[in-house]
Design a protein around this motif. Structure first.
Motif, PDB file in Angstrom:
ATOM      1  N   ILE A 175     -36.546  23.275 -63.830  1.00 47.44           N
ATOM      2  CA  ILE A 175     -37.497  23.669 -62.935  1.00 47.44           C
ATOM      3  C   ILE A 175     -37.207  24.482 -61.841  1.00 47.44           C
ATOM      4  O   ILE A 175     -37.799  24.927 -60.670  1.00 47.44           O
ATOM      5  N   GLY A 176     -35.653  24.667 -61.632  1.00 48.28           N
ATOM      6  CA  GLY A 176     -35.034  25.095 -60.752  1.00 48.28           C
ATOM      7  C   GLY A 176     -35.031  24.481 -59.315  1.00 48.28           C
ATOM      8  O   GLY A 176     -35.763  23.282 -59.218  1.00 48.28           O
ATOM      9  N   PRO A 177     -34.441  24.721 -58.150  1.00 48.58           N
ATOM     10  CA  PRO A 177     -34.471  23.816 -57.011  1.00 48.58           C
ATOM     11  C   PRO A 177     -35.928  23.848 -56.303  1.00 48.58           C
ATOM     12  O   PRO A 177     -36.287  22.966 -55.697  1.00 48.58           O
ATOM     13  N   GLU A 178     -36.718  25.141 -56.552  1.00 47.43           N
ATOM     14  CA  GLU A 178     -37.876  25.146 -55.885  1.00 47.43           C
ATOM     15  C   GLU A 178     -38.910  24.241 -56.738  1.00 47.43           C
ATOM     16  O   GLU A 178     -39.607  23.618 -55.837  1.00 47.43           O
ATOM     17  N   GLY A 179     -38.604  24.349 -57.833  1.00 41.87           N
ATOM     18  CA  GLY A 179     -39.794  23.300 -58.677  1.00 41.87           C
ATOM     19  C   GLY A 179     -39.531  22.019 -58.297  1.00 41.87           C
ATOM     20  O   GLY A 179     -40.348  21.032 -58.028  1.00 41.87           O
ATOM     21  N   THR A 180     -38.296  21.477 -58.344  1.00 45.07           N
ATOM     22  CA  THR A 180     -37.935  20.282 -57.988  1.00 45.07           C
ATOM     23  C   THR A 180     -38.187  20.069 -56.589  1.00 45.07           C
ATOM     24  O   THR A 180     -38.717  18.472 -56.355  1.00 45.07           O
ATOM     25  N   THR A 181     -37.948  20.700 -55.639  1.00 40.93           N
ATOM     26  CA  THR A 181     -38.275  20.401 -54.264  1.00 40.93           C
ATOM     27  C   THR A 181     -40.020  20.289 -54.260  1.00 40.93           C
ATOM     28  O   THR A 181     -40.617  19.386 -53.524  1.00 40.93           O
ATOM     29  N   ALA A 182     -40.802  21.151 -54.913  1.00 42.89           N
ATOM     30  CA  ALA A 182     -42.230  21.128 -55.004  1.00 42.89           C
ATOM     31  C   ALA A 182     -42.673  19.543 -55.384  1.00 42.89           C
ATOM     32  O   ALA A 182     -43.490  18.899 -54.851  1.00 42.89           O
ATOM     33  N   LEU A 183     -42.101  19.082 -56.760  1.00 39.64           N
ATOM     34  CA  LEU A 183     -42.698  17.837 -57.212  1.00 39.64           C
ATOM     35  C   LEU A 183     -41.920  16.733 -56.156  1.00 39.64           C
ATOM     36  O   LEU A 183     -42.825  15.717 -56.010  1.00 39.64           O
ATOM     37  N   ARG A 184     -40.661  16.861 -55.562  1.00 38.84           N
ATOM     38  CA  ARG A 184     -40.380  15.729 -54.829  1.00 38.84           C
ATOM     39  C   ARG A 184     -41.267  15.491 -53.460  1.00 38.84           C
ATOM     40  O   ARG A 184     -41.892  14.373 -53.278  1.00 38.84           O
ATOM     41  N   LEU A 185     -41.532  16.648 -52.761  1.00 34.20           N
ATOM     42  CA  LEU A 185     -42.397  16.560 -51.676  1.00 34.20           C
ATOM     43  C   LEU A 185     -43.949  16.206 -51.873  1.00 34.20           C
ATOM     44  O   LEU A 185     -44.433  15.589 -51.197  1.00 34.20           O
ATOM     45  N   GLY A 186     -44.406  16.817 -53.059  1.00 37.68           N
ATOM     46  CA  GLY A 186     -45.661  16.536 -53.409  1.00 37.68           C
ATOM     47  C   GLY A 186     -45.883  14.957 -53.632  1.00 37.68           C
ATOM     48  O   GLY A 186     -46.911  14.219 -53.315  1.00 37.68           O
ATOM     49  N   PHE A 187     -45.148  14.505 -54.610  1.00 43.75           N
ATOM     50  CA  PHE A 187     -45.156  13.104 -55.073  1.00 43.75           C
ATOM     51  C   PHE A 187     -44.832  12.070 -53.864  1.00 43.75           C
ATOM     52  O   PHE A 187     -45.665  11.101 -53.860  1.00 43.75           O
ATOM     53  N   SER A 188     -43.981  12.429 -53.225  1.00 45.21           N
ATOM     54  CA  SER A 188     -43.724  11.703 -51.851  1.00 45.21           C
ATOM     55  C   SER A 188     -44.860  11.570 -51.054  1.00 45.21           C
ATOM     56  O   SER A 188     -45.327  10.442 -50.316  1.00 45.21           O
ATOM     57  N   ALA A 189     -45.665  12.827 -50.614  1.00 45.20           N
ATOM     58  CA  ALA A 189     -46.516  12.827 -49.656  1.00 45.20           C
ATOM     59  C   ALA A 189     -47.841  12.019 -50.472  1.00 45.20           C
ATOM     60  O   ALA A 189     -48.448  11.257 -49.511  1.00 45.20           O
ATOM     61  N   LEU A 190     -48.137  12.167 -51.625  1.00 48.23           N
ATOM     62  CA  LEU A 190     -49.237  11.394 -52.225  1.00 48.23           C
ATOM     63  C   LEU A 190     -48.847   9.904 -51.928  1.00 48.23           C
ATOM     64  O   LEU A 190     -49.789   8.942 -51.835  1.00 48.23           O
ATOM     65  N   VAL A 191     -47.675   9.537 -52.305  1.00 46.96           N
ATOM     66  CA  VAL A 191     -47.280   8.015 -52.258  1.00 46.96           C
ATOM     67  C   VAL A 191     -47.512   7.308 -50.934  1.00 46.96           C
ATOM     68  O   VAL A 191     -48.180   6.294 -50.621  1.00 46.96           O
ATOM     69  N   LEU A 192     -46.801   7.932 -49.994  1.00 51.76           N
ATOM     70  CA  LEU A 192     -46.991   7.790 -48.645  1.00 51.76           C
ATOM     71  C   LEU A 192     -48.297   7.682 -47.904  1.00 51.76           C
ATOM     72  O   LEU A 192     -48.543   6.792 -47.425  1.00 51.76           O
ATOM     73  N   TRP A 193     -49.262   8.661 -48.488  1.00 49.75           N
ATOM     74  CA  TRP A 193     -50.641   8.669 -47.920  1.00 49.75           C
ATOM     75  C   TRP A 193     -51.106   7.265 -48.528  1.00 49.75           C
ATOM     76  O   TRP A 193     -52.129   6.649 -47.740  1.00 49.75           O
ATOM     77  N   LEU A 194     -51.082   6.896 -49.818  1.00 50.48           N
ATOM     78  CA  LEU A 194     -51.607   5.860 -50.211  1.00 50.48           C
ATOM     79  C   LEU A 194     -51.153   4.479 -49.671  1.00 50.48           C
ATOM     80  O   LEU A 194     -51.815   3.448 -49.472  1.00 50.48           O
ATOM     81  N   ILE A 246     -46.507   6.046 -40.887  1.00 44.43           N
ATOM     82  CA  ILE A 246     -47.496   7.144 -40.651  1.00 44.43           C
ATOM     83  C   ILE A 246     -46.892   8.602 -40.269  1.00 44.43           C
ATOM     84  O   ILE A 246     -47.349   9.533 -40.697  1.00 44.43           O
ATOM     85  N   THR A 247     -45.749   8.485 -39.322  1.00 41.80           N
ATOM     86  CA  THR A 247     -45.233   9.722 -38.926  1.00 41.80           C
ATOM     87  C   THR A 247     -44.379  10.436 -40.329  1.00 41.80           C
ATOM     88  O   THR A 247     -44.692  11.517 -40.383  1.00 41.80           O
ATOM     89  N   VAL A 248     -43.982   9.504 -41.114  1.00 38.36           N
ATOM     90  CA  VAL A 248     -43.019   9.971 -42.401  1.00 38.36           C
ATOM     91  C   VAL A 248     -44.353  10.542 -43.425  1.00 38.36           C
ATOM     92  O   VAL A 248     -44.048  11.809 -43.861  1.00 38.36           O
ATOM     93  N   ALA A 249     -45.453  10.089 -43.308  1.00 35.97           N
ATOM     94  CA  ALA A 249     -46.646  10.498 -44.215  1.00 35.97           C
ATOM     95  C   ALA A 249     -46.825  11.725 -43.913  1.00 35.97           C
ATOM     96  O   ALA A 249     -47.274  12.665 -44.668  1.00 35.97           O
ATOM     97  N   LEU A 250     -47.311  11.893 -42.544  1.00 37.11           N
ATOM     98  CA  LEU A 250     -47.868  13.387 -41.720  1.00 37.11           C
ATOM     99  C   LEU A 250     -46.879  13.974 -42.107  1.00 37.11           C
ATOM    100  O   LEU A 250     -47.094  15.561 -42.387  1.00 37.11           O
ATOM    101  N   GLY A 251     -45.435  13.924 -41.903  1.00 38.26           N
ATOM    102  CA  GLY A 251     -44.445  14.795 -41.880  1.00 38.26           C
ATOM    103  C   GLY A 251     -44.117  15.420 -43.163  1.00 38.26           C
ATOM    104  O   GLY A 251     -44.051  16.703 -43.552  1.00 38.26           O
ATOM    105  N   MET A 252     -44.342  14.519 -44.170  1.00 42.24           N
ATOM    106  CA  MET A 252     -44.044  14.789 -45.566  1.00 42.24           C
ATOM    107  C   MET A 252     -45.367  15.816 -46.109  1.00 42.24           C
ATOM    108  O   MET A 252     -44.952  16.616 -46.938  1.00 42.24           O
ATOM    109  N   THR A 253     -46.435  15.617 -45.502  1.00 41.08           N
ATOM    110  CA  THR A 253     -47.458  16.334 -45.893  1.00 41.08           C
ATOM    111  C   THR A 253     -47.450  17.847 -45.337  1.00 41.08           C
ATOM    112  O   THR A 253     -47.796  18.562 -46.246  1.00 41.08           O
ATOM    113  N   VAL A 254     -47.054  18.023 -44.156  1.00 45.70           N
ATOM    114  CA  VAL A 254     -46.771  19.253 -43.718  1.00 45.70           C
ATOM    115  C   VAL A 254     -45.703  19.892 -44.449  1.00 45.70           C
ATOM    116  O   VAL A 254     -45.857  21.201 -44.988  1.00 45.70           O
TER     117      VAL A 254
END
Length: 291
Positions: A37-56, A177-185
């Motif tokens: 999935i290339g670096p772009e796809g890997t970054t998308a999954l990394r940030l997306g899953f991370s933001a979801l987990v941190l919000w929960l 909370i800071t990490v969760a919000l930053g990861m969401t951005v």
């Protein structure tokens, strides 16, 4: 008071060590996703899953920033996202350990510019020497890809911003909370990029579990630990202590990617560890002198 300060320093040191171990393990796994999935796809999954987990986990909606506080959070998140995508684009072209060494110019710059004592500069010097030993000859057959080098250095600049704005935002809300919000951005900016460039490949069952694992190991756990560390040590000591990152990356590359270490790389590891230990010890001396 001295006991409490020393305990805080121990917590900070342990947090940084665990963060480095998890983030480099995640980076080694992420590199194996690039062919799919290339670096772009890997970054998308990394940030997306991370933001979801941190919000929960941290439920940041309970204490959202107010007014101008959002500015620091947004810049922190953009630095975090830039650091992620640029680093992955870099290690797609150059080896993992070398990419980390080049990226570390950002934290080293923070350490140099924030230093007020000659003794601190000694440890920074050891760290620089170790990083230089990790770099191969730029000429000949083994020369590094110049684009990869430039991307890694740009990731380092984002890493410097991540440290500085992470420290600033950490005074306004809790670390989680800071990490969760930053990861969401970061996710709001870069997940669409990955979706556009890679399409339905991101939803493959061959990719999703590894993407989730990368998100947990590379972002959710280490960034939370780093925010804990930043609450208990100065930006300068944090930056120099993070000089162990190339050594951890080399070890992760050996264990996961079967990358072997040379004698010069072992010497470099010894130098960066010495720099990290020296920084933590002088940081403890400074804190004790202030009490």
């Amino acid at each position: 008071m001295s006991v409490l300060i020393n305990r805080s320093l121990v917590v900070a040191v342990i947090s940084v060590l665990l963060a480095m171990i998890t983030i480099q393990s995640g980076a080694s796994i992420a590199k194996q996703l690039f062919p799919l999935i290339g670096p772009e796809g890997t970054t998308a999954l990394r940030l997306g899953f991370s933001a979801l987990v941190l919000w929960l986990v941290f439920r940041p909606w309970r204490a959202l920033p107010q007014g101008r506080d959002w500015q620091a959070v947004i810049v922190y998140g953009l630095c975090l996202g830039g650091m992620n995508i640029l680093f992955y684009l870099a290690i797609a072209r150059i080896p993992l350990g070398i990419g980390v060494a080049l990226e570390f110019t950002g934290p080293l710059a923070v350490a140099l510019f924030s230093s007020r004592r000659k003794r601190d500069l000694i440890w920074v010097g050891f760290a620089i020497a170790g990083i230089l030993l990790l770099l191969p000859d730029m000429h000949g057959v083994d020369a590094l890809d110049p684009v990869g080098v430039a991307l890694a250095l740009a990731a380092g600049a984002c890493w410097a911003g991540y440290i500085l704005f992470g420290k600033k935002t950490n005074t306004q809300s809790s670390g989680g909370i800071t990490v969760a919000l930053g990861m969401t951005v970061a996710a709001l900016v870069l997940v669409p990029v990955g979706a556009v460039t890679q399409g339905m490949a991101l939803l493959s069952w061959e990719v999703l579990p590894l993407g989730f694992l990368v998100g947990i190991l590379s972002s959710a756990i280490p960034y939370s630990l780093e925010m804990v560390a930043l609450r208990n040590m100065t930006s300068q000591n944090f930056s120099v202590f993070m000089s162990m990152e190339p050594a951890i990356a080399a070890l992760a590359g050996f264990l996961i990617l079967a990358e072997l270490l040379t004698l010069w790389q072992w010497l470099a590891i010894a130098l960066v560890i010495l720099a990290s230990l020296g920084s933590s010890l002088t940081g403890a001396d400074k804190q004790n002198a202030e009490t």
